[in-house]
Design a protein around this motif. Structure first.
Motif, PDB file in Angstrom:
ATOM      1  N   SER A  95       3.758   2.279  -8.137  1.00 49.64           N
ATOM      2  CA  SER A  95       4.306   3.629  -8.143  1.00 49.64           C
ATOM      3  C   SER A  95       5.801   3.549  -7.856  1.00 49.64           C
ATOM      4  CB  SER A  95       3.612   4.486  -7.087  1.00 49.64           C
ATOM      5  OG  SER A  95       3.946   4.017  -5.795  1.00 49.64           O
ATOM      6  N   THR A  96       6.518   4.635  -8.096  1.00 54.58           N
ATOM      7  CA  THR A  96       7.969   4.613  -7.860  1.00 54.58           C
ATOM      8  C   THR A  96       8.267   4.415  -6.378  1.00 54.58           C
ATOM      9  OG1 THR A  96       7.978   7.032  -7.751  1.00 54.58           O
ATOM     10  CG2 THR A  96       8.542   6.025  -9.860  1.00 54.58           C
ATOM     11  N   GLU A  97       7.466   5.014  -5.520  1.00 52.80           N
ATOM     12  CA  GLU A  97       7.663   4.842  -4.068  1.00 52.80           C
ATOM     13  C   GLU A  97       7.418   3.395  -3.655  1.00 52.80           C
ATOM     14  OE1 GLU A  97       5.205   7.193  -5.063  1.00 52.80           O
ATOM     15  OE2 GLU A  97       6.643   8.843  -5.149  1.00 52.80           O
ATOM     16  N   GLN A  98       6.379   2.802  -4.214  1.00 49.58           N
ATOM     17  CA  GLN A  98       6.054   1.408  -3.890  1.00 49.58           C
ATOM     18  C   GLN A  98       7.142   0.464  -4.387  1.00 49.58           C
ATOM     19  OE1 GLN A  98       3.506   0.436  -1.997  1.00 49.58           O
ATOM     20  NE2 GLN A  98       4.038  -1.708  -2.135  1.00 49.58           N
ATOM     21  N   ALA A  99       7.642   0.711  -5.590  1.00 42.80           N
ATOM     22  CA  ALA A  99       8.711  -0.134  -6.135  1.00 42.80           C
ATOM     23  C   ALA A  99       9.977   0.003  -5.289  1.00 42.80           C
ATOM     24  CB  ALA A  99       8.996   0.252  -7.580  1.00 42.80           C
ATOM     25  N   LYS A 100      10.290   1.218  -4.869  1.00 43.70           N
ATOM     26  CA  LYS A 100      11.461   1.442  -4.019  1.00 43.70           C
ATOM     27  C   LYS A 100      11.306   0.698  -2.691  1.00 43.70           C
ATOM     28  CE  LYS A 100      14.062   5.102  -1.751  1.00 43.70           C
ATOM     29  NZ  LYS A 100      14.103   6.511  -1.401  1.00 43.70           N
ATOM     30  N   TRP A 101      10.128   0.793  -2.099  1.00 44.73           N
ATOM     31  CA  TRP A 101       9.869   0.120  -0.816  1.00 44.73           C
ATOM     32  C   TRP A 101       9.988  -1.398  -0.982  1.00 44.73           C
ATOM     33  CZ3 TRP A 101       6.036  -3.253   0.958  1.00 44.73           C
ATOM     34  CH2 TRP A 101       6.008  -3.437   2.334  1.00 44.73           C
ATOM     35  N   MET A 105      12.610  -3.884   0.947  1.00 48.93           N
ATOM     36  CA  MET A 105      12.162  -5.040   1.720  1.00 48.93           C
ATOM     37  C   MET A 105      12.810  -6.326   1.204  1.00 48.93           C
ATOM     38  SD  MET A 105      10.281  -4.114   4.196  1.00 48.93           S
ATOM     39  CE  MET A 105      11.196  -2.589   4.353  1.00 48.93           C
ATOM     40  N   LEU A 106      12.993  -6.430  -0.089  1.00 51.01           N
ATOM     41  CA  LEU A 106      13.645  -7.594  -0.672  1.00 51.01           C
ATOM     42  C   LEU A 106      15.108  -7.676  -0.225  1.00 51.01           C
ATOM     43  CD1 LEU A 106      13.200 -10.008  -2.529  1.00 51.01           C
ATOM     44  CD2 LEU A 106      13.887  -8.558  -4.451  1.00 51.01           C
ATOM     45  N   LEU A 112      18.593 -10.596   6.169  1.00 53.29           N
ATOM     46  CA  LEU A 112      18.148 -11.358   7.343  1.00 53.29           C
ATOM     47  C   LEU A 112      18.315 -12.865   7.132  1.00 53.29           C
ATOM     48  CD1 LEU A 112      14.986  -9.326   8.386  1.00 53.29           C
ATOM     49  CD2 LEU A 112      17.204  -9.382   9.535  1.00 53.29           C
ATOM     50  N   ARG A 113      18.171 -13.322   5.904  1.00 50.83           N
ATOM     51  CA  ARG A 113      18.393 -14.756   5.642  1.00 50.83           C
ATOM     52  C   ARG A 113      19.873 -15.115   5.767  1.00 50.83           C
ATOM     53  NH1 ARG A 113      14.705 -17.849   1.604  1.00 50.83           N
ATOM     54  NH2 ARG A 113      16.106 -19.403   2.454  1.00 50.83           N
ATOM     55  N   GLU A 114      20.754 -14.169   5.457  1.00 53.66           N
ATOM     56  CA  GLU A 114      22.194 -14.410   5.522  1.00 53.66           C
ATOM     57  C   GLU A 114      22.735 -14.228   6.949  1.00 53.66           C
ATOM     58  OE1 GLU A 114      25.740 -15.643   4.114  1.00 53.66           O
ATOM     59  OE2 GLU A 114      23.863 -15.624   3.012  1.00 53.66           O
ATOM     60  N   ALA A 115      22.014 -13.503   7.798  1.00 51.42           N
ATOM     61  CA  ALA A 115      22.481 -13.191   9.160  1.00 51.42           C
ATOM     62  C   ALA A 115      22.812 -14.437   9.982  1.00 51.42           C
ATOM     63  CB  ALA A 115      21.453 -12.323   9.877  1.00 51.42           C
ATOM     64  N   PRO A 116      22.010 -15.500  10.013  1.00 47.90           N
ATOM     65  CA  PRO A 116      22.379 -16.680  10.814  1.00 47.90           C
ATOM     66  C   PRO A 116      23.708 -17.303  10.371  1.00 47.90           C
ATOM     67  CG  PRO A 116      20.069 -16.795  10.216  1.00 47.90           C
ATOM     68  CD  PRO A 116      20.645 -15.639   9.480  1.00 47.90           C
TER      69      PRO A 116
END
Length: 135
Positions: A95-101, A105-106, A112-116
């Motif tokens: 769904s559009t909501e699921q794709a947006k979520w 998250m991606l 978060l991978r770039e934060a360190p």
């Protein structure tokens, strides 16, 4: 005073029965005490069994029946209804909501991978700055 068991007696009755029991045959008194003890143990076992059934087994049985009935509904009616609508590819689309979520998250994952690395750069910059210098 209400009695929990019919063989329990008040203090006055016990005093009267004690004098009566002293006049009885000792073997008969022992048999009566043994019988009373066995009946008390039996009542305790019955009470525990009823308690275990009411507190433990009944809720578990209800949950078991609910889960099994739900599983049966899913496999028999729900899947048949979903497949009968004809377009299985539509069922696999987000769904559009699921794709947006998922996209959010991606992005969060990449941040978060770039934060360190960013934190490491800040620490390196702080260490290499002279004491009196302000950036």
């Amino acid at each position: 005073m209400p009695l929990c068991c019919p063989w329990q007696a008040s203090k006055a009755e016990e005093n009267g029965s004690n004098s009566f029991m002293h006049s009885m045959d000792p073997q008969l008194v022992r048999q009566m005490e043994t019988t009373q003890s066995l009946v008390e143990f039996y009542v305790a076992i019955v009470n525990k069994t009823v308690w275990d059934l009411m507190v433990g087994l009944v809720p578990k049985t209800i949950m078991h029946l609910m889960i099994n009935n739900t599983k049966e509904f899913i496999f028999s009616e729900l899947l048949a209804t979903l497949y009968s609508c004809g377009d299985e590819n539509m069922l696999m689309e987000d769904s559009t909501e699921q794709a947006k979520w998922c996209n959010e998250m991606l992005c969060m994952h990449h941040v978060l991978r770039e934060a360190p690395n960013i934190i490491g750069n800040i620490q390196t910059t702080m260490v290499s700055m002279p004491m009196g210098a302000h950036g």
